[in-house]
Scaffold this motif. Sequence first.
Motif, PDB file in Angstrom:
ATOM      1  N   PRO A 171      87.076   0.483  92.315  1.00  0.00           N
ATOM      2  CA  PRO A 171      86.973   0.137  90.887  1.00  0.00           C
ATOM      3  C   PRO A 171      88.157  -0.698  90.402  1.00  0.00           C
ATOM      4  N   LEU A 203      90.631  -1.181  87.806  1.00  0.00           N
ATOM      5  CA  LEU A 203      91.218  -0.311  86.797  1.00  0.00           C
ATOM      6  C   LEU A 203      92.479  -0.922  86.221  1.00  0.00           C
ATOM      7  N   ASP A 215      95.173   3.252  82.998  1.00  0.00           N
ATOM      8  CA  ASP A 215      94.095   4.150  83.431  1.00  0.00           C
ATOM      9  C   ASP A 215      94.331   4.629  84.859  1.00  0.00           C
ATOM     10  N   GLU A 216      94.821   3.728  85.683  1.00  0.00           N
ATOM     11  CA  GLU A 216      95.097   4.102  87.073  1.00  0.00           C
ATOM     12  C   GLU A 216      96.168   5.184  87.145  1.00  0.00           C
ATOM     13  N   THR A 274      88.770   7.007  85.205  1.00  0.00           N
ATOM     14  CA  THR A 274      87.813   6.100  85.851  1.00  0.00           C
ATOM     15  C   THR A 274      86.720   5.738  84.866  1.00  0.00           C
ATOM     16  N   THR A 287      83.569   0.538  84.758  1.00  0.00           N
ATOM     17  CA  THR A 287      84.207  -0.742  85.039  1.00  0.00           C
ATOM     18  C   THR A 287      83.494  -1.433  86.194  1.00  0.00           C
ATOM     19  N   THR A 293      83.848  -3.752  90.028  1.00  0.00           N
ATOM     20  CA  THR A 293      84.613  -3.644  91.274  1.00  0.00           C
ATOM     21  C   THR A 293      85.803  -4.599  91.225  1.00  0.00           C
TER      22      THR A 293
END
Length: 779
Positions: free
Chosen positions: A140, A142, A146-147, A152, A155, A157
């Motif tokens: 994903p 990110l 957020d990471e 998650t 979103t 790829t």
Amino acid sequence: MPKIPKISKPFPKALSLAMAGVLLSACQSAPSTHSTTPTPAHNITHIDKSLSPSKLAQHDLVTALRQHMNAERYAVSTYHYAVKPLAVSEIDKDSDSAFTIFIKVMDYKDKAHKTDDDTSEPYMTISDYLGDDGELGDLPYLRYDDEQHGLTPDTVTRVVGMSEEYQAVSDEIRMLAYELESHAFTSAYINMGDFVKDTGRFDQQAFKKYINDFDRSFQAKANALLATAQGYQKQDIRQLQACATTFKQGAINTAKHIKTADDITNHVDELYSLITSVNACTHAVTGETQALHPYHYISNQTTQQELQQQASAKECATHATTQNQALIQSGKDYIKHADEFNAVHEEYISCYEPLVESAMDDDDYYESHDPYSGVFGSLRAYREMKEQEREQGKTDVQSRDYGLSSLLGGIFKMNQTPEQVTAQNLYQYQHLSVQGLSHHEPSAKRSQHLWSIDYDSPTATYSMQLPVRADHAKGELTADVSAVLPLVALISPKHAPLPKDVPDGLMSFALPDELQKQIPTDIIYTAITDGIIAGMDGLNGEKFTPMDISQDVFAKEVGASRAIKVEFGAKEMGKAYAIIAKHVGRDLHAYVDKHPEHYADKVSDHTDADGNPISTPNTIKSIIDNFTMLNSSYRTDDVGGLFGAVEGILPFALNTTSYIYLDRQGNIIATQTLSSLDEHISGMTTQSLNQVRYDKGLFDKHALARQFKDTFTKTTAVDGVALIKQAKKENEQQYEALMARYGYDYESSPSDDHECEGDTACAAAEAATAAAMAAEEAR
């Protein structure tokens, strides 16, 4: 203790004279048998520069040049070009130019900084993110925050998020945010006065309609963009829509307290607060949020420390936006409830500023502890770099990895090999011929020129002629543009005239009558002529050398009886240009004083506090006055020295030597000018030889003489100024249309004074738009 007598220091000039005496004594091969009594100064010819051969040659040349520049003359000129590898002396073979050293030291310091400070390393590279073979591309996409928080969201790829198509939509979102910021700044701050009626009352209904019109257009664009948006982009667009709605409500609520023009002035701080809230709202979407996307922090080589700061700044903006939206939704406005909105703004500033100051402090700390800062730091870097080169061996300059920038690496790859230089001569300059015919009429302040560029090789042939006539008395330039029309058509097909539009190929460019009075080209022509003569007279007399022409083939061809060589380095050119500039400035200033009627001040329709019309000085007069003042702030030798200093730094050097040939009467009959441009980056020298013969008989026999005569006997010339004005007008109209499409210009119709008042269809349309927005939000 006895006082020690103070010994005075010798003067530098005295030391220099003493040293010169020692050297001269050492050079004597045998003891002199002559008297040691010094020769009287008045018997040393060269102390009086006016009697030196060089000074006499300068005097003769200036006298000939004065007569030459003011006499009618015909000239035939020929240009030759060649290149050769840059010659480097034995003592300089292991040295670099100043420019090269500067680039290398900057590169070394940049690499040393990245090696010494691990925190300067990018958080992630493209290979880290996608994998060497793209094996991580399906993970994903990110944002950094957020990471870090283990979130998650919905979103795309990584491969999609890093694609050009995805980023193109992100660019449109940024444009949408900029459009909202621009609208907020102009409507609620800059242009609010436009809604004040002649009676002095603020038209609230017209302002409300203007705000609603923009909001409807903005929301429609955002909804259209949602159709192509993916992942984070949908979230960003909806956030911008919320920002626009909050601004609309805040602007309309605040405008209820604006009754007169004075209210706008009195509440300027509150209106500005409204704008800053919009900026905070959009900043949470397109500012730090965009910087947290992998595409951006990988492209910008952002460090993890910087990403942490940007994530914290995003939280500050998001928190402030939430508070502002809550206040607006509760019906509060920026005037009546200014304290509450100011409290939100102060909290936002107190949250945001420390992050900015922290980043600046980090930079200041690093700079204060930078071992390569300052002059001595650069010397240290240069010494380390040279030691490293000696240890590793000098690598090929074309194969070095210059980390400072790809541009600088490309500069060093411009170095030409001897084989490449030879090829340029064989395939380019050997087959190139440039010729020119000129007719000068100083009494009429008019000159005519015809340049011909011809290339003839076994595989290609082309020829191009460009005739030009300059009438300085009328401020008019006429040229046969037939040869350049294809080039214009290639660059701007829409504005290129067709051959039928320019029947004789001639196009004229003339100053309007009013502008010709303010920019007298005849005065400028005379000033430049006088400046050239004065510039030659003002140069160092030792730069003029009488030449032996007994073996000079060109001198025999033109029938010269003597020749004088003049050397022009950067210092001499700089001084000559300064002398010409001062002559032009002085004569223009005198013209302005003599003709004040041409430079009247521009009187405005507005008045000052005392009721007097506001006037502004004539623009051209101001430019001439400033130019004259600038010329009085330096001496011509200063400019010469500046040119010499600049040449020492730049990666090229230009040297020019002119040979002026005179007949027995002392008239100039020919010149040869050899110019050499030493290019340190490419490692080659470009030479040009210009031979000019002032001979009416040779002019008449030239192959281009008929074309020269026929071109300037034509009388039909197309007005080039009119074509330029038309093209400029079309470009301006095209730009205005583009801005209108982007929504930067929302003008209310004079008949639309009240938004949707009594209009059922308008109200229904507004309700439908609101319903569509609600449905999209629910999805």
